[in-house]
Design an enzyme around this catalytic site. Structure first.
Site, mmCIF file in Angstrom:
data_model
loop_
_atom_site.group_PDB
_atom_site.id
_atom_site.type_symbol
_atom_site.label_atom_id
_atom_site.label_comp_id
_atom_site.label_asym_id
_atom_site.label_seq_id
_atom_site.Cartn_x
_atom_site.Cartn_y
_atom_site.Cartn_z
ATOM 1 N N LYS A 20 -15.937 -1.724 3.927
ATOM 2 C CA LYS A 20 -15.369 -1.961 2.597
ATOM 3 C C LYS A 20 -16.488 -2.546 1.739
ATOM 4 O O LYS A 20 -16.960 -3.656 2.027
ATOM 5 C CB LYS A 20 -14.227 -2.976 2.680
ATOM 6 C CG LYS A 20 -13.011 -2.539 3.498
ATOM 7 C CD LYS A 20 -12.145 -3.771 3.810
ATOM 8 C CE LYS A 20 -10.754 -3.397 4.277
ATOM 9 N NZ LYS A 20 -10.041 -4.584 4.837
ATOM 10 N N ARG A 60 -8.936 -1.263 -0.250
ATOM 11 C CA ARG A 60 -8.300 -2.571 -0.111
ATOM 12 C C ARG A 60 -6.823 -2.433 -0.471
ATOM 13 O O ARG A 60 -6.401 -1.411 -1.004
ATOM 14 C CB ARG A 60 -8.954 -3.611 -1.050
ATOM 15 C CG ARG A 60 -10.436 -3.813 -0.846
ATOM 16 C CD ARG A 60 -10.834 -4.095 0.588
ATOM 17 N NE ARG A 60 -10.199 -5.250 1.201
ATOM 18 C CZ ARG A 60 -10.790 -6.419 1.439
ATOM 19 N NH1 ARG A 60 -12.041 -6.602 1.074
ATOM 20 N NH2 ARG A 60 -10.151 -7.405 2.066
ATOM 21 N N GLU A 118 0.822 -1.211 0.000
ATOM 22 C CA GLU A 118 0.000 0.000 0.000
ATOM 23 C C GLU A 118 0.857 1.262 0.000
ATOM 24 O O GLU A 118 0.366 2.354 0.256
ATOM 25 C CB GLU A 118 -0.974 -0.019 1.186
ATOM 26 C CG GLU A 118 -1.965 -1.174 1.105
ATOM 27 C CD GLU A 118 -3.061 -1.127 2.154
ATOM 28 O OE1 GLU A 118 -3.093 -0.177 2.959
ATOM 29 O OE2 GLU A 118 -3.890 -2.047 2.160
ATOM 30 N N LYS A 171 -9.761 5.443 5.296
ATOM 31 C CA LYS A 171 -8.501 4.681 5.308
ATOM 32 C C LYS A 171 -8.198 4.214 3.890
ATOM 33 O O LYS A 171 -8.997 3.495 3.296
ATOM 34 C CB LYS A 171 -8.659 3.477 6.241
ATOM 35 C CG LYS A 171 -7.444 2.572 6.333
ATOM 36 C CD LYS A 171 -7.747 1.306 7.134
ATOM 37 C CE LYS A 171 -6.521 0.412 7.231
ATOM 38 N NZ LYS A 171 -6.855 -0.962 7.650
ATOM 39 N N GLU A 220 -7.030 -1.863 15.042
ATOM 40 C CA GLU A 220 -7.962 -2.644 14.215
ATOM 41 C C GLU A 220 -7.648 -4.125 14.329
ATOM 42 O O GLU A 220 -6.475 -4.512 14.357
ATOM 43 C CB GLU A 220 -7.815 -2.169 12.763
ATOM 44 C CG GLU A 220 -8.740 -2.852 11.759
ATOM 45 C CD GLU A 220 -8.587 -2.228 10.373
ATOM 46 O OE1 GLU A 220 -8.342 -0.999 10.282
ATOM 47 O OE2 GLU A 220 -8.697 -2.959 9.379
HETATM 48 P P1 PGA Z 1 -6.663 -6.058 2.552
HETATM 49 O O1 PGA Z 1 -6.136 -5.301 3.828
HETATM 50 O O2 PGA Z 1 -7.282 -5.083 1.630
HETATM 51 O O3 PGA Z 1 -5.445 -6.731 2.004
HETATM 52 O O4 PGA Z 1 -7.668 -7.083 3.034
HETATM 53 C C1 PGA Z 1 -6.649 -4.104 4.314
HETATM 54 C C2 PGA Z 1 -7.078 -4.216 5.752
HETATM 55 O O5 PGA Z 1 -6.870 -5.270 6.394
HETATM 56 O O6 PGA Z 1 -7.635 -3.266 6.303
HETATM 57 ZN ZN ZN Z 2 -7.824 -4.521 8.348
#
Ligand code: PGA
Ligand code: ZN
Length: 433
Positions: free
Chosen positions: A337, A366, A205, A388, A285
């Site tokens: 999400k 994500r 990320e 986020k 988290e």
């Molecule tokens: P992911 O991670 O998009 O790889 O699932 C993001 C998160 O855990 O917040």
């Molecule tokens: Zn997460």
């Protein structure tokens, strides 16, 4: 002019990890067009919507030809003629057509791309930005961002057990200023890492690759970086962690590989609680795995009056799981999400459920992303309060931050930064000045 859906088209594009993903394009009878691209997670919860992948040798099995074909063969005819402004009706039709709790028949990737594209088309048909279409006449806030400085866990070859080391600047006063503070800390962290040892690039990320000897050292360096950037750690700028404990534990045990420690749930809770006492941490988290509500509740019971405890893998943007977690006292905030549940309407229902319990809500990207900026509009239009997106580098991340800056500018005098109001009441009270 008619807002009825005239055509739904999908295509295979590529995401930020160079993996295939689905883009949907929706055209209305009035000529308005909406487009959206499905994101993809790497540290996924078992209860999430399931993307349809082709398997086989091509693209490491990650192809989405079947998902794209499902849009043409099944979704397009089913939605044809529906009013795009009836998002709930469209999303109910999508869920019914799929027929599974996880959208696995048509593909979570196909369904989420279409659901979000319909949202864009409806707003375009009304001639307003998506955030304004969602907000209608309600007053909405610019969200408080949490932004990654180091990326670990599944996004950095498991170099650290903790997945995201982020910062939050609740007193920044504006979204724009919060990004400037982040830039200062991100640079200071990079300089510190250069001093301390090899600077080894960036993670999935865009946060610095976490070349640390222990999870604690990463927290030390992040705290020092906040101070080195000229901010007061624990007063102006705070640490936010996504532990993503699902990746290294289950209800029976947890293993911090970097610290060479194996623990039960109670010891895991103690470890996390200890971190919040030693470091300027405002938000945590997934301190426990997706079905370990007991450990989540231990953490929330101990620190939830001062620290935000977010459920991600444990809630997977499902209203029913939010209710179960609330009954157990397991969290005081929900990560939202859209692709975890598959449709805009169901994601909003999870957000509403969290809000009804007085929780904080965070609209999230994500780890696999694209130039799609829909989530910036959802965060504002739904008045989520927090946002986020990952780090402060790489264009699939910056596209979202930049879109939020455009929205802030468009709001002009009416722009209100969520700041401390983004948190559940006890956490907000800690920030009162
Ligand atoms: P992911 O991670 O998009 O790889 O699932 C993001 C998160 O855990 O917040
Ligand atoms: Zn997460």
């Amino acid at each position: 002019m008619s807002h009825r859906i005239a055509a739904v088209h999908a295509r295979q594009l590529w995401d930020s990890r160079g993996r295939p993903t689905v883009e949907a394009e929706v055209r209305l009878e009035n000529g308005a067009v909406g487009r959206a691209i499905a994101p993809a997670g790497a540290s996924r919860g078992a209860h999430e919507a399931i993307d349809l992948r082709d398997g086989g040798a091509a693209f490491g099995g990650m192809g989405v030809a079947a998902a794209v074909a499902n849009v043409a063969r099944e979704i397009a005819p089913a939605l044809s003629g529906m009013d795009a402004r009836d998002q709930a009706g469209v999303d109910a039709a999508l869920a019914a057509l799929d027929g599974t709790p996880t959208k696995q028949r048509l593909g979570g990737n196909a369904v989420v791309a279409v659901s979000m594209a319909v949202l864009h088309a409806a707003a375009a048909g009304e001639g307003v930005p998506v955030w304004r279409w969602l907000a209608q006449d309600r007053r909405v806030r610019l969200p408080l961002p949490e932004i990654q400085i180091f990326g670990g866990g599944a996004h950095a070859g498991r170099r650290t057990d903790i997945q995201d080391f982020m910062i939050m600047a609740p007193h920044a006063g504006s979204f724009r200023r919060a990004l400037e503070v982040t830039d200062e800390v991100y640079r200071a962290a990079g300089r510190l890492m250069e001093e301390l040892g090899p600077l080894a690039g960036v993670a999935d990320e865009g946060g610095w690759w976490p070349n640390f000897a222990s999870n604690g050292q990463a927290l030390d360096v992040l705290t020092r970086a906040i101070d080195a950037a000229g901010h007061r750690a624990g007063e102006d700028v705070f640490i936010s962690l996504d532990i993503a404990a699902n990746e290294f534990g289950d209800g029976k045990g947890y293993r911090l590989a970097l610290d060479d420690r194996a623990m039960d749930g109670a010891a895991m809770a103690e470890t996390v609680i200890g971190w919040t006492r030693r470091y300027p941490i405002l938000s945590i988290e997934d301190p426990a795995s997706q079905d370990d509500l007991a450990t989540m509740a231990t953490v929330t019971g101990a620190i939830g009056d001062a620290v935000q405890v977010i459920g991600d893998d444990v809630l997977v943007t499902r209203a029913a799981r939010v209710e179960a977690a609330a009954a157990a006292g397991a969290c005081n905030a929900a990560l939202i999400k859209v692709n975890q549940i598959g449709t805009v309407t169901e994601a909003k229902a999870a957000l509403d459920a969290a809000r009804a319990h007085g929780w904080g809500t965070i609209v999230s990207a994500r780890s696999g992303e694209t130039e799609d900026v829909t989530i910036a509009h959802l965060a504002v239009g739904w008045d989520a309060g927090q946002f986020k997106v990952g780090s402060f580098t790489r264009s699939e991340r910056m596209a979202k931050w930049n879109e939020m800056l455009r929205i802030e500018e468009a709001m002009g005098q009416d722009a209100v930064f969520a700041g401390p109001s983004a948190f559940a009441a006890p956490v907000a009270a800690r920030l009162a000045r």
